[in-house]
Design a protein around this motif. Structure first.
Motif, PDB file in Angstrom:
ATOM      1  N   UNK A 269       0.846 -43.468  12.696  1.00  0.00           N
ATOM      2  CA  UNK A 269       2.028 -43.164  13.873  1.00  0.00           C
ATOM      3  C   UNK A 269       2.687 -44.527  14.975  1.00  0.00           C
ATOM      4  N   UNK A 270       1.664 -45.290  15.113  1.00  0.00           N
ATOM      5  CA  UNK A 270       2.262 -46.447  15.669  1.00  0.00           C
ATOM      6  C   UNK A 270       2.933 -47.390  14.847  1.00  0.00           C
ATOM      7  N   UNK A 271       2.967 -47.504  13.559  1.00  0.00           N
ATOM      8  CA  UNK A 271       3.466 -48.352  12.960  1.00  0.00           C
ATOM      9  C   UNK A 271       4.915 -47.789  12.470  1.00  0.00           C
ATOM     10  N   UNK A 308      -5.678 -63.059   8.894  1.00  0.00           N
ATOM     11  CA  UNK A 308      -6.614 -62.765   9.994  1.00  0.00           C
ATOM     12  C   UNK A 308      -4.855 -60.756  10.629  1.00  0.00           C
ATOM     13  N   UNK A 309      -3.740 -61.670  10.428  1.00  0.00           N
ATOM     14  CA  UNK A 309      -3.009 -60.624  10.945  1.00  0.00           C
ATOM     15  C   UNK A 309      -2.493 -59.713   9.935  1.00  0.00           C
ATOM     16  N   UNK A 310      -2.907 -60.120   8.371  1.00  0.00           N
ATOM     17  CA  UNK A 310      -2.496 -59.348   7.339  1.00  0.00           C
ATOM     18  C   UNK A 310      -2.879 -57.875   7.396  1.00  0.00           C
ATOM     19  N   UNK A 311      -1.750 -57.526   6.241  1.00  0.00           N
ATOM     20  CA  UNK A 311      -2.640 -55.636   5.621  1.00  0.00           C
ATOM     21  C   UNK A 311      -3.835 -56.419   4.937  1.00  0.00           C
ATOM     22  N   UNK A 312      -4.874 -55.435   5.449  1.00  0.00           N
ATOM     23  CA  UNK A 312      -6.499 -55.541   5.130  1.00  0.00           C
ATOM     24  C   UNK A 312      -7.560 -56.735   6.187  1.00  0.00           C
ATOM     25  N   UNK A 313      -6.342 -57.278   6.789  1.00  0.00           N
ATOM     26  CA  UNK A 313      -6.800 -58.616   7.500  1.00  0.00           C
ATOM     27  C   UNK A 313      -7.872 -57.784   8.426  1.00  0.00           C
ATOM     28  N   UNK A 319      -7.990 -52.159  15.176  1.00  0.00           N
ATOM     29  CA  UNK A 319      -7.058 -50.873  15.580  1.00  0.00           C
ATOM     30  C   UNK A 319      -5.861 -51.966  15.599  1.00  0.00           C
ATOM     31  N   UNK A 320      -5.823 -53.199  15.354  1.00  0.00           N
ATOM     32  CA  UNK A 320      -4.245 -53.434  15.084  1.00  0.00           C
ATOM     33  C   UNK A 320      -3.605 -53.943  14.269  1.00  0.00           C
ATOM     34  N   UNK A 321      -2.143 -52.126  14.842  1.00  0.00           N
ATOM     35  CA  UNK A 321      -1.152 -52.415  13.511  1.00  0.00           C
ATOM     36  C   UNK A 321       0.011 -53.559  13.212  1.00  0.00           C
TER      37      UNK A 321
END
Length: 346
Positions: A269-271, A308-313, A319-321
């Motif tokens: 819902x955030x994404x 770090x910031x990628x999908x699955x990172x 909790x980062x979107x």
């Protein structure tokens, strides 16, 4: 290396060494309590991968971070600052006044501003932005007049809400989370009030009259340490807390998010921004410190890496979107090229 590059580096090193005999050997990061766990995670992974000292990461709040970051150039001043909102024009001008004129802005992902409660709560919580405004704003409409907030219990606002005292722990004015809460919750909630809609008040009126949190007890400033809010919610199942989604995510065994306008905070819902209190997160780089403070370039590269910031990172695990792949590639290029940010419009 060209003579030009040698000269520029030498000048930068001279500026950084002017106030101390030896150069600092650790990167220094300040800023948002929401971005803090992501900066800390990047610092740990950087140290493990390189064997270099882990960066020092301080949770100062977004506003406090910009104040420190913009204090000047040199080893006595921070290299990066995290922020749960974009830099303001006034902060950019403060940087410029102190010689910090070359800054790169990096979007790192998205966060939901969560209102949470202990899993031990006896109530089935669900709130609207209008109800939140009436509970926590300094002034509200009462019998057709704009007055100091008289509400003591949630049930005073709506009989369907818990018959318990309003008690909310939240961030101080220096926090970007506080700024986001005011803009995304208080202002929107205020605009929905019949008093405001029927009165024909515009956005300027809303900003001037609906931005203050109440100071008579129901709202408690808990400082920049969001873990303290978590502890207080555990101790009092009737209290609610305001912080970034990452802290709710990390404490999911103890806390539950409260649905706002019928939508619960989660990564989906955030994404897609169906959760109405989503916001971007940033960090800012002081480019004059690149190539001078040991490890800074390597740490920046680690921070924006796919791992770090990628999908699955590892940041998503906290909790980062995360950004889309294409957007992350764009951010990586912006950071690698040290693209200078433009002055904010306001």
């Amino acid at each position: 290396m060209s003579m030009m590059k040698i000269t520029v580096s030498a000048l930068a090193l001279a500026a950084l060494s002017a106030t101390a005999a030896a150069a600092r050997d650790q990167v220094r990061v300040v800023g948002s309590s929401t971005v803090f766990p992501y900066s800390q995670a990047a610092a740990e992974n950087f140290a493990n991968a390189t064997g270099m000292p882990a960066p020092v990461v301080e949770s100062t709040g977004t506003g406090g971070g910009f104040k420190v970051f913009c204090g000047g150039i040199g080893e006595d001043h921070a290299d990066l600052t995290g922020a749960s909102r974009a830099m303001k024009k006034s902060e950019y001008e403060l940087c410029a006044q102190n010689g910090v004129t070359d800054i790169t802005e990096a979007l790192i992902g998205y966060d939901g501003l969560s209102i949470a409660v202990s899993r031990a709560t006896p109530f089935d919580w669900a709130l609207t932005e209008e109800q939140i405004y009436l509970a926590l704003a300094a002034q509200v409409p009462v019998d057709g007049e704009w007055k100091d907030n008289p509400y003591k219990k949630w049930s005073d606002i709506d009989a369907s809400l818990p018959d318990t005292a309003i008690l909310a722990y939240g961030p101080p004015p220096t926090s970007g989370t506080r700024d986001a809460f005011v803009e995304l919750v208080l202002h929107d909630g205020c605009k929905r009030l019949p008093f405001v809609k029927e009165g024909g008040f515009d956005s300027k009126w809303v900003e001037e009259n609906c931005s203050r949190m109440r100071q008579d007890g129901p709202f408690v400033e808990a400082g920049e340490n969001d873990n303290l809010i978590v502890q207080r919610l555990e101790a009092d199942p009737n209290a609610v807390g305001i912080f970034g989604y990452s802290f709710l995510y990390e404490n999911n065994d103890k806390l539950q998010g409260i649905a706002i306008d019928g939508v619960e905070p989660n990564s989906d819902t955030i994404a897609d921004f169906s959760y109405g209190v989503a916001r971007p997160l940033y960090f800012y780089i002081k480019n004059a410190h690149r190539g001078v403070i040991p490890g800074l370039n390597e740490f920046i590269t680690e921070f924006v890496s796919e791992a770090g910031l990628g999908d699955g990172g590892y940041q998503q695990e906290r909790g980062l979107t995360v950004l889309s792949h294409d957007k992350l590639v764009e951010v990586e290029k912006t950071v690698a090229d040290a693209v200078k940010m433009e002055a904010p419009a306001k």
